[in-house]
Design an enzyme around this catalytic site. Structure first.
Site, PDB file in Angstrom:
ATOM      1  N   LYS A 181     -10.908  38.703  77.922  1.00 32.68           N
ATOM      2  CA  LYS A 181     -11.512  39.670  78.495  1.00 32.68           C
ATOM      3  C   LYS A 181     -13.248  39.307  78.545  1.00 32.68           C
ATOM      4  O   LYS A 181     -13.913  39.755  79.207  1.00 32.68           O
ATOM      5  CB  LYS A 181     -11.550  40.853  77.805  1.00 32.68           C
ATOM      6  CG  LYS A 181      -9.922  41.511  77.986  1.00 32.68           C
ATOM      7  CD  LYS A 181      -9.945  42.006  79.427  1.00 32.68           C
ATOM      8  CE  LYS A 181      -8.890  43.013  79.608  1.00 32.68           C
ATOM      9  NZ  LYS A 181      -8.631  43.427  81.060  1.00 32.68           N
TER      10      LYS A 181
ATOM     11  N   TYR B 211      -6.191  37.792  74.138  1.00 38.81           N
ATOM     12  CA  TYR B 211      -6.735  38.876  74.874  1.00 38.81           C
ATOM     13  C   TYR B 211      -8.216  39.051  74.893  1.00 38.81           C
ATOM     14  O   TYR B 211      -8.847  38.927  76.063  1.00 38.81           O
ATOM     15  CB  TYR B 211      -5.928  40.187  74.491  1.00 38.81           C
ATOM     16  CG  TYR B 211      -6.337  41.311  75.260  1.00 38.81           C
ATOM     17  CD1 TYR B 211      -5.923  41.556  76.327  1.00 38.81           C
ATOM     18  CD2 TYR B 211      -7.151  42.370  74.589  1.00 38.81           C
ATOM     19  CE1 TYR B 211      -6.220  42.717  76.957  1.00 38.81           C
ATOM     20  CE2 TYR B 211      -7.449  43.633  75.186  1.00 38.81           C
ATOM     21  CZ  TYR B 211      -6.893  43.590  76.350  1.00 38.81           C
ATOM     22  OH  TYR B 211      -7.135  45.010  77.070  1.00 38.81           O
TER      23      TYR B 211
END
Ligand SMILES: NC(=O)c1ccc[n+]([C@@H]2O[C@H](COP(=O)([O-])OP(=O)(O)OC[C@H]3O[C@@H](n4cnc5c(N)ncnc54)[C@H](OP(=O)(O)O)[C@@H]3O)[C@@H](O)[C@H]2O)c1
Length: 262
Positions: free
Chosen positions: A156, A152
Site C-alpha cells: 500500500k 500489505y
C-alpha cells in the site's frame, strides 16, 4: 450540491462488495456510467442500474488487460478510474510476523494491491489523457504506519507513492491522481466471522461482537466507531467531481482519526 458527474464514465475495480460496491453505487447515483470489475458479480452489484459488471481476476496480467478492454467496449472512454481492488491475502492474515511471510505471499500481495492497479492504470491512461480524467487509488492507513501484516502495508505504501508519481507526471496534461487511505471500515473483513477480525477474535478466544466493540479503543479510532463504506464512497465521489478539479497528488485519510501524526 451538483457534482457535475452526470454523463461521465468510470471504471471501478474490486466492485462486487465492500468499499468498491459503495463507490460504484455512489457514482451511479450521480449519473455516472460505471464499468465495475471483480472476480464475481454479486446480486448487489448486478442490481445497480447504469452499471456494467465485468468479471476479471486482477491478480493476473491477462485479467487486468481483459477488464480494461471490456470496460472500454462498454463505456467508450474513461473519465474516472478508481483502483479499489486490494486486501490482505489469507496466508499473511494468519502470519505471526515478518519471518512468517514467504515469497509467495509477498508476490500475491503485490499482485493484488499494486501490480493489478499498475496494469489497469497503464491500460486506461490513454483514454484518461484524452478526457482529462482522474485516477483515485484506494490505499490504507497501513501505507503510513507499521500495522501488520508487513507485506500489505509495504504494497500500500508503494501504491500511495504510485499515485503521487502519476499526479506529477500527468497533472500538467490534465489528469489528476489522488489517494484515499481508509482505516478500519465495516466491510466483510471486519463483520464476517471468516474475515480478518474474525481470525483475530478467535486467536484471542473472544466473541466477534465483543472484539469489534473493543476495536475503536484498541486502535485509537477517535470517533469511537468503524468507518462505513458509504462514507468513504462519498469522499471518492467528491474527489472524482470537477468541483475537486484542482486537487491533485494528495492522500486523504478516511480513518476516524486512527493516525495521530500530521
Ligand atoms: N475494510 C477495511 O477496513 C480497509 C482498510 C484499509 C484499506 N482498505 C482497502 O480498501 C479496498 C477495499 O477493501 P474492502 O474491505 O472493501 O474489500 P473487500 O470487502 O474484501 O472487497 C474486495 C473487492 O475486491 C474484489 N477482488 C478481490 N480479489 C480480486 C482479484 N484478484 N481480482 C479482481 N477483484 C478482486 C472482491 O471481489 P471478488 O472476490 O468477487 O473478486 C471485492 O469486490 C482494498 O484495497 C483494501 O485494501 C480496506
Amino acid at each position: 450540491m451538483d457534482l457535475q458527474l452526470t454523463g461521465k464514465t468510470a471504471l471501478v475495480t474490486g466492485a462486487s462488495r465492500g468499499i468498491g460496491l459503495e463507490i460504484t453505487r455512489a457514482l451511479a447515483a450521480e449519473g455516472v456510467r460505471v464499468a465495475a470489475g471483480a472476480r464475481t458479480v454479486t446480486p448487489e452489484l448486478a442490481a445497480l442500474p447504469g452499471v456494467t459488471a465485468i468479471t476479471a481476476d486482477l491478480a493476473t496480467p491477462a485479467g487486468a488487460a481483459a477488464l480494461v478492454d471490456q470496460a472500454a467496449a462498454a463505456l467508450g472512454e474513461f473519465d474516472v478510474l478508481v483502483n479499489n481492488v486490494g486486501g490482505v491475502v489469507p496466508a499473511s492474515m494468519r502470519a505471526a510476523g515478518f519471518l512468517d511471510i514467504d515469497d509467495e505471499s509477498w508476490q500475491r500481495t503485490f499482485e493484488l494491491n499494486l501490480f493489478g492497479t499498475v496494469r489497469v492504470t497503464r491500460g486506461a491512461l490513454p483514454s484518461l489523457l484524452r478526457r482529462r480524467g482522474v485516477i483515485i487509488n484506494i490505499s490504507s492507513i497501513g501505507a503510513r504506519a507499521a500495522f501488520p501484516p508487513v507485506d500489505y502495508g509495504t504494497a500500500k505504501a508503494a501504491l500511495t507513492n504510485l499515485s503521487k508519481a502519476l499526479a506529477e507526471e500527468f497533472g500538467g496534461r490534465g489528469v489528476r491522481a489522488l489517494t484515499v487511505s481508509p482505516g478500519p471500515t465495516r466491510t466483510r473483513n471486519w463483520s464476517d466471522p471468516g474475515g480478518y477480525a474474525g481470525d483475530l477474535a478467535r486467536a484471542e478466544g473472544a466473541d466477534l461482537d465483543r472484539f469489534l466493540a473493543e476495536v475503536p479503543a484498541r486502535m485509537g479510532i477517535t470517533t469511537g466507531r468503524l468507518t462505513e463504506p458509504a462514507e468513504t464512497a462519498a469522499l471518492v465521489t467528491f474527489l472524482a467531481s470537477p468541483l475537486a478539479g484542482n486537487l491533485n497528488g494528495a492522500d486523504y485519510l478516511a480513518d476516524g482519526g486512527v493516525l495521530k501524526t500530521v
